[in-house]
Write a protein that holds these residues in place. Structure first.
Motif, mmCIF file in Angstrom:
data_model
loop_
_atom_site.group_PDB
_atom_site.id
_atom_site.type_symbol
_atom_site.label_atom_id
_atom_site.label_comp_id
_atom_site.label_asym_id
_atom_site.label_seq_id
_atom_site.Cartn_x
_atom_site.Cartn_y
_atom_site.Cartn_z
ATOM 1 N N ASP A 14 2.138 -8.458 5.771
ATOM 2 C CA ASP A 14 2.267 -7.488 4.693
ATOM 3 C C ASP A 14 0.919 -6.781 4.486
ATOM 4 O O ASP A 14 -0.060 -7.426 4.093
ATOM 5 N N PRO A 15 0.835 -5.471 4.741
ATOM 6 C CA PRO A 15 -0.432 -4.736 4.615
ATOM 7 C C PRO A 15 -1.057 -4.825 3.224
ATOM 8 O O PRO A 15 -2.273 -4.926 3.093
ATOM 9 N N LYS A 16 -0.240 -4.793 2.181
ATOM 10 C CA LYS A 16 -0.780 -4.862 0.810
ATOM 11 C C LYS A 16 -1.439 -6.223 0.580
ATOM 12 O O LYS A 16 -2.537 -6.307 0.030
ATOM 13 N N LEU A 17 -0.789 -7.285 0.994
ATOM 14 C CA LEU A 17 -1.337 -8.632 0.839
ATOM 15 C C LEU A 17 -2.636 -8.767 1.646
ATOM 16 O O LEU A 17 -3.630 -9.333 1.151
ATOM 17 N N MET A 18 -2.651 -8.224 2.853
ATOM 18 C CA MET A 18 -3.859 -8.286 3.686
ATOM 19 C C MET A 18 -5.018 -7.558 3.012
ATOM 20 O O MET A 18 -6.140 -8.070 2.952
ATOM 21 N N SER A 19 -4.757 -6.360 2.487
ATOM 22 C CA SER A 19 -5.835 -5.602 1.851
ATOM 23 C C SER A 19 -6.338 -6.325 0.603
ATOM 24 O O SER A 19 -7.539 -6.321 0.325
ATOM 25 N N GLU A 20 -5.448 -6.960 -0.137
ATOM 26 C CA GLU A 20 -5.866 -7.729 -1.319
ATOM 27 C C GLU A 20 -6.720 -8.933 -0.914
ATOM 28 O O GLU A 20 -7.705 -9.257 -1.593
#
Length: 141
Positions: free
Chosen positions: A1-7
């Motif tokens: 999940d890109p959002k989880l990775m960026s967080e």
């Protein structure tokens, strides 16, 4: 999940800076008692200096303002007077524009485990105008 990775990257990079800050030795001397013998005076810039800096810019990715260095170089003759005014105003007012403080941060793997955030380092891409300003203010000790 890109959002989880960026967080996860964001949290790791912020926590790393916080840890560094805690480990720094702080000067507990109140500001009012600090010696004023060390001061800094910044000279205003000129069109010649601005043109030299612009023409020496290396090709790089655009920052958050999406302005590319090659476009600035192409329009250097039209931008030089404006940049001189801007840089001199920043020096005179001692206020750094907020847009210059923003960067696009990209995590780059250091050669370790690509699934571990600790094996990444942040790379900051600043705006082209920030790069120009920094080069004009750059001085050696």
């Amino acid at each position: 999940d890109p959002k989880l990775m960026s967080e996860m990257f964001n949290k790791y990079f912020i926590d790393s800076v916080s840890e560094l800050k805690m480990n720094l030795k702080t000067n507990k001397q109140p500001a009012a008692e600090k010696s004023e013998t060390k001061s800094m005076h910044l000279e205003e810039t000129s069109e010649t200096e601005v043109m030299d800096v612009i023409m020496a810019l290396s090709k790089s990715l655009p920052g958050i303002d999406e302005i590319r260095t090659d476009h600035v170089k192409t329009k250097a003759n039209e931008l030089d007077k404006c940049m001189v005014h801007l840089v001199n105003r920043i020096i005179k007012m001692a206020v750094y524009p907020e847009i210059f403080k923003l960067a696009i941060v990209t995590p780059i793997n250091k050669t370790g485990d690509k699934t571990n955030v600790k094996d990444y380092r942040p790379i900051s891409v600043l705006t082209t105008f920030n790069k120009i300003f920094e080069k004009i203010l750059h001085f050696e000790y």
